[in-house]
Design an enzyme around this catalytic site. Structure first.
Site, mmCIF file in Angstrom:
data_model
loop_
_atom_site.group_PDB
_atom_site.id
_atom_site.type_symbol
_atom_site.label_atom_id
_atom_site.label_comp_id
_atom_site.label_asym_id
_atom_site.label_seq_id
_atom_site.Cartn_x
_atom_site.Cartn_y
_atom_site.Cartn_z
ATOM 1 N N SER A 183 46.721 41.136 41.540
ATOM 2 C CA SER A 183 45.899 41.527 42.871
ATOM 3 C C SER A 183 44.581 40.883 42.549
ATOM 4 O O SER A 183 44.259 40.607 41.705
ATOM 5 C CB SER A 183 45.885 42.927 42.888
ATOM 6 O OG SER A 183 45.350 43.781 41.842
ATOM 7 N N TYR A 184 43.679 41.238 43.829
ATOM 8 C CA TYR A 184 42.295 41.121 43.952
ATOM 9 C C TYR A 184 41.398 41.253 42.736
ATOM 10 O O TYR A 184 41.573 42.658 42.512
ATOM 11 C CB TYR A 184 41.499 41.393 44.991
ATOM 12 C CG TYR A 184 40.261 40.775 45.445
ATOM 13 C CD1 TYR A 184 40.089 39.426 45.476
ATOM 14 C CD2 TYR A 184 39.275 41.334 45.462
ATOM 15 C CE1 TYR A 184 39.065 38.513 45.933
ATOM 16 C CE2 TYR A 184 37.951 40.671 45.732
ATOM 17 C CZ TYR A 184 37.918 39.428 45.997
ATOM 18 O OH TYR A 184 36.635 38.788 46.187
ATOM 19 N N PRO A 185 40.712 40.490 41.956
ATOM 20 C CA PRO A 185 40.260 40.874 40.418
ATOM 21 C C PRO A 185 38.926 41.440 40.779
ATOM 22 O O PRO A 185 38.182 41.857 39.729
ATOM 23 C CB PRO A 185 40.311 39.549 39.591
ATOM 24 C CG PRO A 185 40.104 38.432 40.687
ATOM 25 C CD PRO A 185 40.803 39.093 41.853
ATOM 26 N N ASP B 199 35.790 41.364 50.124
ATOM 27 C CA ASP B 199 34.750 42.020 49.451
ATOM 28 C C ASP B 199 33.402 41.583 50.065
ATOM 29 O O ASP B 199 33.436 40.812 51.119
ATOM 30 C CB ASP B 199 34.371 41.483 47.925
ATOM 31 C CG ASP B 199 34.256 40.048 47.586
ATOM 32 O OD1 ASP B 199 34.160 39.380 48.843
ATOM 33 O OD2 ASP B 199 34.233 39.648 46.529
#
Length: 838
Positions: free
Chosen positions: A311-313, A95
């Site tokens: 998975s990526y939160p 991100d």
């Protein structure tokens, strides 16, 4: 064949192995960082609240990147490990914040890496969304480059928040804490995102306060299609606000003896399966249905991610990519007893393609990546994982189908309706039962023209009700809608307004503004509404996104936004009287607050102790305020005075299991010697002859931290102790002694000051019924068994020392108290979820 070792900072491990990289044999080193390596701050002198005009923070004050956690020596650690490496592959979170950390790592290691030969590429970026074998191997086979624009957008946000937040916060805090004694907030902070977040809560509060209930009337009819059962009908007019008109309708309908069926319609309806899960929806459900605050929920989600369960939160996307392995994820859940049957049925009958949601281009939706049990995750970890898994299974399940029957009746000239629903295919509601169609009254079989006897017709008097305080879930929705914060920062802003005592979290996780929060928002509206409205921050967020996309210039956005807020700041300072008028109504002046405690050294009148945060002393005659150490109790210290300024000393204590020390209010705020800093008590004072100073009561070097000195706590008898004046080490000794004094003589072996001890004759531990002994606490064989090292039960925030390596002197067992809040589990989670979604 991996070898592992701890890095030099003691926090990060290094794993080494030999393998293949881009078709060549290579030696790999794999390590990590702990969040941001660097943090943005003002250079030294601009961190002083007293010496710098807050207006200078907008442009004049230079900023610099400092190590985010100096104790970790992360830069040195990265340089040691990166020395002589040929290539670096960056596996930071995918991100904008992760992209920013990529460049922080590069700044540290590029100077020590081997220089590239010619145009050889040495920097690679791995893009991944979960920690599974498939995803990691796929990322390694498709390495890209770090995105400089995304990193710059984070730099811009950091600088804007630092400059704007610090300027407004410093001015507000100094202005209002200098005037009012019962604000009960250690910091009156302003934040470009935090303040609009508070604004939403206060806006709802204002609607509740200004709400005036109105009386209305509803006509309710019951018919008896069968002898035993009655059917309640809804009035098509819904409600009327005039009593006489309502009475007229009642009289007209009472004249009818039967209700006539005017129409019967049946319609197949569909309740759609949910969109794939993104961060905002996960936080909403966690707060409203699972009883977890957004900050807490995000911490749990991050832990589940790093352990490989989800998975990526942090994602804004609600659409699965075309190549996403939905069946593979589903197969992982085939053996869980809670949903095994549903999963196996889906795999055998074929899954439904998830609904087309919003693709934000960041990460796939939040998805379970491997099976887990309640025993593995426990408590809140399992509850959040269970919801994420059920949500995922629901996205590939069928829609819920039901038959809706609507019967329209006429009673005289008035129309009434009743609706019934019968589920024909439960679909996704099997796995998400809180979404299921509620069972309603079963409708009789009837046709147009049928007549039913009327059971009763009555007039119900009701009142309109005010809205309730905002729930966290509603606040998250408003923040997302108005572009306040990002999926990652929304929980932080909500947590901040709770921490600052601007709102309190009531039952049902509703946010009720405090007096301070209400007055601040009303003050901003009075002076400059844009400071609290979401519009200006939303516009800034759009500009930051344009930087990330490479469509806006970093420096121009920064300069333009700071110029706007600088003008707003000057106008705010000039107009502060408007907010002050509101403060006067809600809060008491310093002179009218607190209780008399100790005498001022200037006028010799009593100063008042103001207990509300931040606790402080105020002399109303001199109009001076003296800050004190926080998070403890303050009392008068034997009416003794400081030899330098004649102020009466006070004693700060963190409790019986903690530490305590005397301090002079004037010296604490105005250090008398060059080697002293603001915020030092008598246990750090370097006065050569004062009986309370470090010179007279210091015993020896701390057994744990590098700079601390163990100082005798002369108020601790008969349970005597000495405490480090930097860290939270406490040494208990000589219990039941009458007196303990620090001797001017020192130990020949370790140079610590000797102590003279007088014991109680009946309880003396000394050999041969002796009651007096002088010696070294650390070296004297008589004293050694009477010494026990502990840690203070509550660490004082002013203590700047840390926990270094154990070294030097000291005996006994050390214990660090710890623990965390464990929110209570709702009795019926399904009921809580159902209540939220209804």
């Amino acid at each position: 064949n991996m070898s592992s070792r701890k890095g030099l900072n003691g926090a990060c491990s290094v794993h080494e192995y030999t393998g293949s990289f881009l078709g060549q044999s290579a030696h790999f080193k794999m390590t990590s960082v702990c969040g941001h390596v660097m943090t943005l701050d003002f250079i030294g002198k601009y961190n002083s609240w007293d010496k710098v005009d807050p207006a200078e923070l907008f442009s004049k004050a230079p900023t610099e990147k400092k190590e985010a956690n100096p104790k970790l020596t992360m830069v040195k650690f990265l340089q040691v490990e990166g020395r002589s490496c040929d290539c670096i592959v960056l596996w930071l979170d995918c991100d904008k914040e992760g992209e920013n950390i990529c460049f922080e790592v590069l700044d540290a290691v590029l100077p020590v890496m081997n220089k590239p030969r010619g145009t050889e590429r040495t920097i690679y970026r791995a893009k991944f969304s979960s920690i599974t074998d498939t995803d990691i191997c796929n990322a390694m086979n498709h390495l890209g480059e770090p995105n400089r624009n995304e990193a710059l957008s984070v730099d811009a946000r950091q600088e804007l928040d630092l400059r704007i937040g610090c300027a407004f916060t410093r001015f507000q805090t100094k202005y209002f804490q200098g005037k009012y004694g019962n604000l009960d907030s250690s910091l009156i902070s302003f934040g470009p995102c935090q303040t609009p977040t508070l604004g939403f809560c206060v806006e709802r509060h204002d609607k509740i306060q200004s709400f005036k209930p109105e009386t209305y009337w509803v006509l309710q009819a019951k018919v008896n299609p069968e002898k035993e059962n009655s059917l309640t009908l809804d009035w098509d007019r819904v409600r009327v606000f005039d009593r006489e008109v309502a009475q007229m309708f009642l009289n007209i309908t009472k004249m009818a003896k039967e209700a006539k069926v005017e129409s019967v319609s049946k319609k197949e309806k569909v309740k759609q399966r949910p969109l794939a899960l993104n961060t905002v929806e996960m936080l909403r459900v966690a707060s409203a249905a699972l009883g977890m605050g957004p900050q807490h929920a995000m911490q749990i989600a991050e832990r589940l991610y790093t352990q490989g369960y989800i998975s990526y939160p942090r994602t804004e996307t609600t659409h699965y990519p075309e190549n996403f392995d939905l069946k593979g994820c589903l197969r992982q859940q085939a053996n869980n007893p809670y949903w095994a049957e549903t999963v196996k049925a889906l795999l055998s009958e074929g899954i439904n393609r998830p609904r087309k949601g919003h693709d934000a281009g960041d990460h796939p939706p939040i998805t379970p990546m491997r099976a887990a049990t309640e025993a593995e995750l426990g408590g809140d970890g399992w509850r959040l994982y269970e919801y994420i898994t059920r949500h995922f299974i629901a996205t590939v399940s069928a829609d819920c189908k039901y038959l809706q029957t609507t019967i329209s009746f006429s009673i005289g000239p008035e129309r009434f309706t009743c609706v019934g629903k019968v589920v024909t295919s439960p679909g996704f509601t099997e796995i998400m039962p809180w979404h299921s169609i509620p069972l309603e009254e079963s409708l009789p079989h009837c046709e147009k023209g049928d007549l039913f006897p009327i059971g009763e017709i009555k007039l119900l008097e009701k009142q309109t009700s005010p809205p309730d305080y905002l729930t966290e879930a509603e606040l998250i929705t408003l923040m997302e809608k108005h572009g306040i914060g990002t999926d990652a920062s929304i929980p932080v802003h909500i947590n901040n307004i709770c921490q600052r005592n601007y709102v309190t979290v009531e039952s049902g996780r509703r946010l009720k503004p405090t007096n301070l929060g209400i007055v601040l928002v009303h003050g901003y509206y009075k002076i400059d509404a844009e400071l609290v409205l979401p519009t200006i921050r939303s516009a800034v967020e759009k500009q930051l996104n344009l930087i990330a996309l490479g469509k806006a210039n970093y420096h121009q956005v920064l300069e333009h936004t700071l110029d706007i807020f600088k003008r707003k700041f000057h106008y705010f300072v000039d107009s502060i009287a408007g907010m002050d008028e509101l403060m006067e109504v809600s809060f008491s002046p310093l002179a009218a607050t607190g209780k008399p405690l100790s005498r001022c050294g200037k006028c010799h009148r009593f100063m008042k102790y103001i207990q509300a945060k931040p606790s402080r002393l105020h002399c109303s005659h001199c109009d001076d305020t003296y800050s004190l150490p926080q998070n403890g109790t303050i009392k008068l210290y034997k009416e003794l005075r400081c030899p330098l300024d004649d102020f009466e000393l006070v004693l700060w204590s963190s409790g019986s299991r903690g530490k305590s020390y005397p301090l002079c209010p004037y010296c604490y705020n105005h250090p008398p010697f060059r080697d002293m800093k603001k915020g030092m008590g008598c246990n750090e004072c370097t006065h050569p002859t004062c009986q309370h100073s470090l010179s007279m009561l210091g015993i020896g070097q701390c057994v744990e931290c590098e700079n601390g000195v163990l100082v005798l706590d002369s108020t601790s008898g008969p349970k005597w102790k000495m405490a480090c004046n930097k860290c939270n080490v406490i040494v208990h000794f000589f219990e039941n002694a009458h007196k303990v004094r620090v001797s001017p003589e020192t130990c020949d072996l370790c140079e610590a000051a000797l102590v003279d001890v007088d014991f109680n004759k009946a309880k003396s531990p000394l050999p041969g019924d002796e009651t007096q002994h002088s010696g070294c606490v650390f070296c004297d064989p008589v004293f050694q068994d009477l010494v026990e090292l502990k840690h203070a039960a509550m660490r004082h925030p002013m203590h700047r020392g840390g926990q270094g390596k154990r070294q030097g002197r000291g005996r006994g067992k050390g214990r660090r108290p710890g623990g965390r809040l464990n929110p209570k589990k709702p009795k019926d989670k399904m009921a809580a979820l159902a209540a939220y979604f209804v």
